[in-house]
Design an enzyme around this catalytic site. Sequence first.
Site, PDB file in Angstrom:
ATOM      1  N   GLN A 223       0.829  -1.209   0.000  1.00 40.10           N
ATOM      2  CA  GLN A 223       0.000   0.000   0.000  1.00 40.10           C
ATOM      3  C   GLN A 223       0.862   1.259   0.000  1.00 40.10           C
ATOM      4  O   GLN A 223       0.337   2.353  -0.101  1.00 40.10           O
ATOM      5  CB  GLN A 223      -0.903  -0.001   1.242  1.00 40.10           C
ATOM      6  CG  GLN A 223      -1.867  -1.182   1.302  1.00 40.10           C
ATOM      7  CD  GLN A 223      -2.703  -1.225   2.567  1.00 40.10           C
ATOM      8  OE1 GLN A 223      -2.790  -2.262   3.197  1.00 40.10           O
ATOM      9  NE2 GLN A 223      -3.345  -0.128   2.945  1.00 40.10           N
ATOM     10  N   ARG A 373      -8.694  -1.487   8.266  1.00 38.07           N
ATOM     11  CA  ARG A 373      -9.594  -0.507   7.669  1.00 38.07           C
ATOM     12  C   ARG A 373      -9.999   0.548   8.694  1.00 38.07           C
ATOM     13  O   ARG A 373     -11.186   0.792   8.914  1.00 38.07           O
ATOM     14  CB  ARG A 373     -10.821  -1.211   7.090  1.00 38.07           C
ATOM     15  CG  ARG A 373     -11.489  -0.381   6.024  1.00 38.07           C
ATOM     16  CD  ARG A 373     -12.516  -1.139   5.241  1.00 38.07           C
ATOM     17  NE  ARG A 373     -13.094  -0.269   4.238  1.00 38.07           N
ATOM     18  CZ  ARG A 373     -13.961  -0.661   3.333  1.00 38.07           C
ATOM     19  NH1 ARG A 373     -14.336  -1.908   3.272  1.00 38.07           N
ATOM     20  NH2 ARG A 373     -14.439   0.185   2.462  1.00 38.07           N
ATOM     21  N   GLU A 743     -13.049   4.259   5.626  1.00 37.77           N
ATOM     22  CA  GLU A 743     -13.052   3.418   6.820  1.00 37.77           C
ATOM     23  C   GLU A 743     -14.199   3.694   7.769  1.00 37.77           C
ATOM     24  O   GLU A 743     -14.401   2.953   8.728  1.00 37.77           O
ATOM     25  CB  GLU A 743     -11.725   3.615   7.531  1.00 37.77           C
ATOM     26  CG  GLU A 743     -10.593   3.252   6.593  1.00 37.77           C
ATOM     27  CD  GLU A 743      -9.236   3.642   7.103  1.00 37.77           C
ATOM     28  OE1 GLU A 743      -9.185   4.523   7.962  1.00 37.77           O
ATOM     29  OE2 GLU A 743      -8.267   3.049   6.654  1.00 37.77           O
TER      30      GLU A 743
END
Length: 789
Positions: A223, A373, A743
């Site tokens: 990421q 998340r 999120e």
Amino acid sequence: MTTPRTSPEVSGMGHSMKRKEDPRFIRGRGNYVDDIQLPGMLHMDIVRSPYAHAKIKSINTERALKVPGVLAVITGETLAKYNLHWMPTLMSDTQMVLPTEKVMYQAQEVAAVIATDRYAAADGVEAVEVEYEPLPVVVDPFKALDPSAPVLRTDKKDKKDNRIFHWQAGDRAATDKAFAEADVTVTQDMYLPRIHVASIETCGCVADFDRVTGKLTVYMTTQAPHAVRTVFALVAGHVGLSEEKIRIVSPDIGGGFGGKVPVYPGYVIATAASVVIGKPVKWVEDRMENLQADSFARDYHIHAELAAKKDGTMTALRIKTLADHGYADAAANPSKFPAGLFSICTGSYDLKNAFAEVDGVYTNKPPGGIAYRCSFRVTEAVHCIERITDVLAQELKMDPAALRMKNFIPPEKFPYKSALGWEYDSGNYPAALRKAMDMVGYEALRKEQAEKRARGELMGIGISSFTEIVGAGPSKQFDILGLKMFDSCEIRVHPTGKALARFGTKSQGQGHETTYAQIIAEELGIPAAHVQVEEGDTDTAPYGLGTYASRSTPTAGAAGAMAARKVREKAKKIAAHLLECSPDDLVWEPGKFSVKGAPGRSKTIQDIALAAYTNHPQGMEAGLEAVSYYDPPNLTFPFGSYIAVVDIDRGTGAVKVRRFVAVDDCGNIINPMIVDGQIHGGLTMGLAPALLEEISYDDDGNIIGGSFMDYLLPTAMETPSWETAKTVTPSPHHPFGAKGVGESATVGAPPAIANAVVDALSHVGVRHVDIPITPEKVWRLLKEHGLAE
Ligand code: CDP
């Protein structure tokens, strides 16, 4: 933003443009790490420890090396020759790449087998013989702090206990005083268990070292490709890998959710193998490795207390938490925040006094403490405040909605400075809760509940009015390993008025190729369809800190707007030149500059782009491009109010989420359809830990929940039809008023469901139940209170 300013053809902000990335995905033409095939590529598989804590007495590779196709077995000793057997974590702790002395958790990497194909590598793994001598195992984080507990990190010469850090925020004395003076106080212990992100795609890489050019290319499920490149250069600089010779490519990624931020040993071993052997090496985890060994989330043992006046006015919050980080602190928090952004725990309430402390401890479990998340421990904070608020409502016999309404930070108090130091940018909490209550029909549901209760049926209504904190972050406070958490965008407008935009973030399914193009369409009027967005290749993308913690829109999205505005400034000068007027005489509407008072005299962005290469003013550089490195002045504070309605089966203890209303506010919205998709997925990922997911360990450190047989994921069967809506409270400091959203739903959903279950059982005195709320847990409560059928 309610009405889009641009036409559907341009598709700037507010248009539900279909995702540009989907044609390749729905045709099966995505390009994930495991799709990458390079000539001469070898395969790696990993030998893992069956013990949670054991000395390695010997590793015998002879039999493995005889397996047809096996070329090499790499051990800690092999890596130690290059001083690569340990590596830093993102929290400035250290972690083994491969062990030379002992293993610290079950499923830890012990050795790696390199072979001509994946099957030979797996056979090789079976044939490696490791002799272990078991050591005492520390599983319970409370026991880990006992002076009699064995010290686990014997590699750290000065370490005399298993404490990693102590963190605290707030005014302890003022909070204690407020508690002493309170009319009512409530206390609740809660445990947020270890869970795992379980993305569709597991982690892996293809490391390709070119001996001729000395260049290393690693295709990797990461990421944060730029940060990884820098870490690789810092860790392996001494063996000749300097940063310009390292290229990290994040191809398509099948879900990250925080689990693809850390650098796992597998990446490093495959890279070392490729450098030593001079051939590409592929490593892709299987599902059980992913579940058992990769970074976990949560594992917070929380002791929460809330003080209030008799009328329900909250006066103080006090929290003490023990955080089990496994054998290494391998979270991915900004470095000044060892407990992440847990200090958002005062939530949506105007709490004058608060004190929170967190102790991190080592145990014999996989390392981590990453966000699942969520923006660095925000889920834990939100669960805590939303649960204890309901405990207080129960104590005061107040309706939980009324208690929330009474204590919300009033809309006129924004920007609002919280007791734990954050400056909330904007919010309108009563409006979001009222909207959710109207949608769900709150008052009617309360009546229905009373009637059902009278008939012996169990139904509960649970509210969660959460505040998130996303968009890390301002460089004065936020860095990872010293790298400031800005993000970036580079835009090039081609002569025919089409554009290429590259960003420092990396989508893992969030749709950046679409929404970033829409931001540029909004700012420049170039149709989003003609803005090609690229991310994830460190050779081409500008430096950025990556995508996690819902930071993309607040940081890189903002950089996109700022870079576009720089382009627009130059475009204005070119337009003035073409229209033979002063730039001051020009007005902008998306896509064109016109002369004030003479709307017929105008130049489109396409005319201007062409002129930038064919007819630019003398003395001006040709071309039309700009870069922005955006350092946000503050975080953004999205919020929402969720209401869950559950029915409990008195025969089985099963909880059915009958309805779930989610009202979200993420400021101005770029793409409403994508935001809804984020909320739908996030809610399902919030339902998962509320009802199903947990990884636990037995006393010997054996993992329970290490496969999908017993680590349960939600399916369409458990998932209700989500009812979503929005309120729009723009962020005052973000260039286009947006806040992150990715999120919110995962953060907000679990306490709504937990509160609903407790609400269903509150009349018999149930005050709390830890997540996951399994049928077994509910069944036990039903038995205990004489409600079981
Ligand atoms: O960092 P990450 O992409 O996971 O999170 P985000 O910034 O919350 O964005 C998730 C997706 O929702 C992206 O495609 C955003 O561009 C989109 N989004 C939006 O359309 N409008 C917002 N106000 C916030 C996000």
